[in-house]
Each structure stands twice: as C-alpha cells, then as structure tokens.
Design an enzyme around this catalytic site. Structure first.
Site, PDB file in Angstrom:
ATOM      1  N   THR A   1       0.934  -1.239   0.080  1.00 19.52           N
ATOM      2  CA  THR A   1       0.167   0.003   0.147  1.00 19.52           C
ATOM      3  C   THR A   1       0.852   1.286  -0.006  1.00 19.52           C
ATOM      4  O   THR A   1       2.240   1.124  -0.320  1.00 19.52           O
ATOM      5  CB  THR A   1      -0.887  -0.098   1.202  1.00 19.52           C
ATOM      6  OG1 THR A   1      -1.987   1.129   0.958  1.00 19.52           O
ATOM      7  CG2 THR A   1      -0.370   0.302   2.588  1.00 19.52           C
ATOM      8  N   ASN A   2       0.297   2.283   0.220  1.00 19.03           N
ATOM      9  CA  ASN A   2       1.233   3.639   0.438  1.00 19.03           C
ATOM     10  C   ASN A   2       0.600   4.612   1.483  1.00 19.03           C
ATOM     11  O   ASN A   2      -0.394   4.142   2.245  1.00 19.03           O
ATOM     12  CB  ASN A   2       0.983   4.355  -0.829  1.00 19.03           C
ATOM     13  CG  ASN A   2      -0.468   4.795  -1.352  1.00 19.03           C
ATOM     14  OD1 ASN A   2      -1.001   5.372  -0.599  1.00 19.03           O
ATOM     15  ND2 ASN A   2      -0.646   4.384  -2.379  1.00 19.03           N
ATOM     16  N   ALA A   3       1.316   5.813   1.730  1.00 20.70           N
ATOM     17  CA  ALA A   3       1.093   6.494   2.929  1.00 20.70           C
ATOM     18  C   ALA A   3      -0.183   7.341   2.808  1.00 20.70           C
ATOM     19  O   ALA A   3      -0.663   8.200   3.693  1.00 20.70           O
ATOM     20  CB  ALA A   3       2.086   7.158   3.203  1.00 20.70           C
TER      21      ALA A   3
END
Length: 229
Positions: free
Chosen positions: A26-28
């Site tokens: 995923t990412n932030a």
C-alpha cells in the site's frame, strides 16, 4: 451557493494489494484530500459519490454522499467504471497501488532464516486509462486526475494529462510525510486540457479542496457555455 447540474464522483485513499492473507502492499495516503473534496462537493453538485479505499478511518465516509468502500485497485477500477455517465465530474484523488503480486500466497508466507524473499509484481489496472473508451460519446463528462510525484512534477503531470485523455490534472509533490501524503498542508498545480496552469495553495487540505472545486467548477462552466454557443 447554487448547485451545478452535475454528479461528482470522487476516488479517494490508497488501495491494498495482498501478498498473502495477512500482508499487503500500500502507500501512505490518508484519504484526507478526497474526503474534503467530497464534503465540499455536497453544496456544489446534485449528487456526490465517494469511492474510498482503506484510508484513515476518519476519511472513509462522507455524511450525505453515496459511499462506496473498496479494497484493491481492481475493486476501485470497477467502482469508478460503473459511475461513468453523462453530466459527471470525476476527480481521481485516490492513490491506487500501481503493482500487485503476480502470485499471491494462499497461506501466510513463512520467514525462512537466511533466505531472501523475491516478489514478482505485475501492473494493476490504470483506472483513468480504463475509462477512456467508456467516456467516448458521453455528454458533459469531465475527468480530473492527480499526479503525485517526487521529482519533475509538472513534466510528469503534463504527460499524464495527455496519456490519460484528461480535462484536468492536479499535480503535487510528495515524499513520505513531509508534503502531500499525510501532511495537512499542500499545494496543487492544476493544468487543463489546453495546457494552461494555475497554482492553488499552499493551504490546509480542507481549504485547498474548496479552492480546487471552485476552480474546476469555474472552468467547466466556461467550457459548457462555449459548447452551447
């Protein structure tokens, strides 16, 4: 404020691509920008559809909107594709994962001492490109994308504007939590189909969302007026 005779569809937050039943890529992205756009859109548009990935729990639901929760990039693509219609403004403020495991584990992948874990990834669906054929022949359909980059922000944004056949691209620079992802303040460089660029911000994300919607509504109103002449 009078409402625009358009539906507003917002794609927001990150997506997850599962390595195995307990781990994912995923990412932030927190989903704050998309959430604020949807909230401010309630007073400006006839209907707001908010499509959110697994963002910060504060930013996955908008009271008064039609809320759709998704998990993976493919799920988000399908949800967005289903909402493509006449008289619609789509703003893809989401940060979907670009790659997904080619062979996700059916069971939890075990750690083996002294052994590297090699992952083979394949590209996910490019959501904005996937709707290009769906957009053909649509009346009053406008598409705005986001370009979150770490370098050469404007150059990459202009390339995405053309490649994804967009009406607008909103470019911002991101790096971990110092700006963009996770941060409350941000700036956007908005480039339209004609190549004109407008800087909005720096502002906190709530005010930035309101200013961005005002700008897009103004541009759409001018475009619509020209087409009726």
């Amino acid at each position: 404020m009078s409402r625009l005779s358009l539906r507003l569809v917002i794609g927001s937050g990150p997506t997850r691509e599962w390595l195995d039943p307990v781990r994912f890529l995923t990412n932030a992205s927190t989903g704050r920008t998309g959430w604020n756009l949807a909230r401010h859109g309630l007073s400006r548009f006839e209907e707001v559809i908010f499509i959110s990935g697994p963002a910060d729990p504060r930013f996955v639901h908008v009271e008064g909107a039609r809320n759709i929760e998704v998990d993976t990039t493919e799920e988000m693509a399908q949800a967005v594709q289903a909402e493509i219609a006449d008289d619609t403004l789509l703003i893809m403020a989401a940060a979907p994962a670009d790659y997904t495991p080619a062979e996700p584990g059916a069971q939890k992948i075990k750690k083996e001492s002294g052994s590297d874990l090699l992952l083979r990834l394949r590209p996910t669906t490019d959501i904005l490109k996937s709707i290009i054929p769906l957009a053909r022949g649509r009346r009053g359909l406008f598409r705005a994308g986001f370009a979150a980059e770490t370098i050469d922000t404007e150059a990459y944004a202009r390339r995405k504007l053309a490649e994804k056949d967009l009406d607008f691209i909103c470019a911002n620079r991101v790096y971990k939590t110092t700006c963009g992802f996770g941060d409350n303040d941000n700036s956007l460089l908005v480039i339209d189909r004609s190549g004109n660029a407008t800087m909005i911000g720096p502002q906190n994300k709530e005010k930035l969302a309101s200013l961005l919607l005002d700008h897009l509504v103004s541009q759409i109103t001018v475009t619509s007026a020209r087409e009726t002449l």
